[in-house]
Design a protein around this motif. Structure first.
Motif, PDB file in Angstrom:
ATOM      1  N   ASP A  43       0.864  -1.181   0.000  1.00 32.83           N
ATOM      2  CA  ASP A  43       0.000   0.000   0.000  1.00 32.83           C
ATOM      3  C   ASP A  43       0.904   1.235   0.000  1.00 32.83           C
ATOM      4  O   ASP A  43       1.587   1.513   0.979  1.00 32.83           O
ATOM      5  N   ASN A  44       0.919   1.957  -1.113  1.00 30.17           N
ATOM      6  CA  ASN A  44       1.779   3.141  -1.204  1.00 30.17           C
ATOM      7  C   ASN A  44       1.023   4.440  -0.961  1.00 30.17           C
ATOM      8  O   ASN A  44       1.540   5.529  -1.222  1.00 30.17           O
ATOM      9  N   SER A  45      -0.214   4.358  -0.460  1.00 33.88           N
ATOM     10  CA  SER A  45      -1.044   5.553  -0.343  1.00 33.88           C
ATOM     11  C   SER A  45      -0.456   6.589   0.607  1.00 33.88           C
ATOM     12  O   SER A  45      -0.684   7.790   0.431  1.00 33.88           O
ATOM     13  N   ARG A  46       0.295   6.159   1.623  1.00 28.69           N
ATOM     14  CA  ARG A  46       0.915   7.125   2.538  1.00 28.69           C
ATOM     15  C   ARG A  46       2.140   7.788   1.931  1.00 28.69           C
ATOM     16  O   ARG A  46       2.635   8.785   2.463  1.00 28.69           O
ATOM     17  N   ASN A  47       2.635   7.222   0.823  1.00 31.50           N
ATOM     18  CA  ASN A  47       3.896   7.695   0.259  1.00 31.50           C
ATOM     19  C   ASN A  47       3.770   8.230  -1.161  1.00 31.50           C
ATOM     20  O   ASN A  47       4.766   8.662  -1.740  1.00 31.50           O
ATOM     21  N   ALA A  48       2.572   8.200  -1.721  1.00 30.88           N
ATOM     22  CA  ALA A  48       2.401   8.522  -3.140  1.00 30.88           C
ATOM     23  C   ALA A  48       2.835   9.936  -3.489  1.00 30.88           C
ATOM     24  O   ALA A  48       3.207  10.208  -4.625  1.00 30.88           O
ATOM     25  N   ALA A  49       2.782  10.844  -2.536  1.00 33.32           N
ATOM     26  CA  ALA A  49       3.120  12.238  -2.828  1.00 33.32           C
ATOM     27  C   ALA A  49       4.585  12.575  -2.555  1.00 33.32           C
ATOM     28  O   ALA A  49       5.014  13.709  -2.766  1.00 33.32           O
ATOM     29  N   LYS A  50       5.367  11.613  -2.123  1.00 31.56           N
ATOM     30  CA  LYS A  50       6.740  11.900  -1.699  1.00 31.56           C
ATOM     31  C   LYS A  50       7.764  11.899  -2.829  1.00 31.56           C
ATOM     32  O   LYS A  50       8.880  12.385  -2.650  1.00 31.56           O
ATOM     33  N   GLY A  51       7.424  11.314  -3.978  1.00 33.31           N
ATOM     34  CA  GLY A  51       8.431  11.194  -5.031  1.00 33.31           C
ATOM     35  C   GLY A  51       9.596  10.352  -4.549  1.00 33.31           C
ATOM     36  O   GLY A  51       9.431   9.352  -3.860  1.00 33.31           O
ATOM     37  N   LEU A  52      10.816  10.770  -4.896  1.00 40.90           N
ATOM     38  CA  LEU A  52      11.990   9.998  -4.500  1.00 40.90           C
ATOM     39  C   LEU A  52      12.256  10.059  -3.003  1.00 40.90           C
ATOM     40  O   LEU A  52      13.076   9.300  -2.483  1.00 40.90           O
ATOM     41  N   ALA A  53      11.555  10.957  -2.308  1.00 45.77           N
ATOM     42  CA  ALA A  53      11.721  11.044  -0.857  1.00 45.77           C
ATOM     43  C   ALA A  53      11.144   9.829  -0.144  1.00 45.77           C
ATOM     44  O   ALA A  53      11.234   9.741   1.077  1.00 45.77           O
ATOM     45  N   ILE A  54      10.549   8.887  -0.893  1.00 46.89           N
ATOM     46  CA  ILE A  54      10.107   7.642  -0.262  1.00 46.89           C
ATOM     47  C   ILE A  54      11.264   6.927   0.425  1.00 46.89           C
ATOM     48  O   ILE A  54      11.058   6.145   1.357  1.00 46.89           O
TER      49      ILE A  54
END
Length: 262
Positions: free
Chosen positions: A38-49
Motif C-alpha cells: 500500500d503506497n497511499s501514505r507515500n504517493a506524494a513523496k516522489g523519491l523522498a520515499i
C-alpha cells in the motif's frame, strides 16, 4: 517495539521456528497474505520515499503489525528481513531493476528485496514487490519452479541474473534483474538526497507524484494487484486484468485488498 511472538501471531504462524526451507516458504506466503502492499501514505513523496529507508524495525513494526497497515518495498522487506534474522536465517539486502516499458530495466537500486542462503542454496525473498510475482521464495536456479499455476526461473543475462515468470498460456517474461551484491541502506538514502541523478529516477518520481496509488495482496490461490484503476487478478496460471471505472467498485476492491472488509 519489535516482538517476534506478536509478529508471528499477526501472520497466523503456529508451526515450528527452525530456519528451514519449508518454514521460509510458509512465513513468506503468510506475510504476503497478511501485510498488503500500500503506497497511499507515500504517493506524494516522489523519491523522498527513501528518506526513512533506515527508520528501523521498530518503526516498521509499529506501522505494519501494531497498526495493521500496508507498506512499500523497503518497509515490507525491512520488517520481514528483521524477522528472518531473529529466527536464524542468513539474510542480506539486495536490489533489482524492474522491467518496464519496451522491456527496458530500471536502475539496479529501483527495488529492494532480500537474499537468503540456506542449506547450500540461495533464495530470492521478496514480500514487497508492487507487481505480479512469486508468493513463496524462489531458488536462484534455471530450474522451473511452479506456484499457483505460474512458472518461475532465474536465468543469467550478462552481469545480471533475471527473474522470469510464465503464465500457463503465455511466454517467459522478465520481472526484474538483479545481482547478488549486498547493498547498504545508505545507497538508497543517496537517492533521496539527490546524489543519484539517474534519469530513470526522475521518471519514476514523476509517476509517483502524479498520484498513482498501488495496492496488492496475496490470497490462498493467487494474487491481487490494483495500480490506479487497473485491477489485476493472478490466479490458476492466468492474469486477468480490467479497469474499474465505477468509484464504488474501485473503493470496494481497495478495502478488500487492504483486508478492511474482513
Amino acid at each position: 517495539m519489535f516482538d517476534v511472538d506478536t509478529y508471528l501471531k499477526h501472520l497466523g504462524h503456529t508451526g515450528t521456528l527452525d530456519p528451514t526451507a519449508d518454514n521460509l516458504r510458509e512465513l513468506h506466503r503468510r506475510h504476503m497474505m497478511t501485510v498488503p502492499f500500500d503506497n497511499s501514505r507515500n504517493a506524494a513523496k516522489g523519491l523522498a520515499i527513501w528518506d526513512d529507508v533506515d527508520a528501523g524495525r521498530d518503526v516498521f513494526f509499529q506501522s505494519l503489525i501494531t497498526e495493521g497497515r500496508g507498506g512499500i518495498c523497503h518497509e515490507l522487506s525491512g520488517l520481514f528481513r528483521a524477522l528472518l534474522d531473529e529466527l536464524g536465517y542468513d539474510v542480506t539486502v539486495i536490489s533489482s531493476g524492474v522491467r518496464g516499458a519496451g522491456d527496458q530495466f530500471g536502475p539496479d537500486l529501483e527495488h529492494m528485496l532480500s537474499l537468503v542462503r540456506l542449506d547450500g542454496e540461495e533464495w530470492l525473498v521478496d514480500v514487497g514487490f508492487a507487481g505480479p510475482s512469486f508468493t513463496e521464495p524462489v531458488r536462484i536456479s534455471a530450474d522451473v519452479q511452479s506456484q499457483n499455476g505460474f512458472d518461475y526461473r532465474v536465468v543469467t543475462d550478462g552481469a545480471h541474473l533475471v527473474l522470469e515468470r510464465r503464465p500457463a498460456d503465455g511466454e517467459w517474461k522478465a520481472v526484474y534483474r538483479f545481482t547478488l551484491q549486498e547493498r547498504e541502506l545508505s545507497e538508497w538514502k543517496a537517492i533521496a538526497s539527490g546524489e543519484n541523478d539517474d534519469p530513470f529516477w526522475h521518471w519514476a518520481g514523476e509517476m509517483i507524484r502524479a498520484g498513482t496509488l498501488i495496492y496488492g495482496r496475496v490470497y490462498e490461490t493467487g494474487q491481487l494487484l490494483l495500480v490506479g484503476r487497473r485491477y489485476l487478478r493472478a490466479e490458476d496460471g492466468r492474469d486477468q486484468a480490467r479497469v474499474l471505472a465505477k468509484t464504488d467498485e474501485y473503493e470496494a476492491v481497495v478495502r478488500h485488498v487492504l483486508r478492511q472488509d474482513v
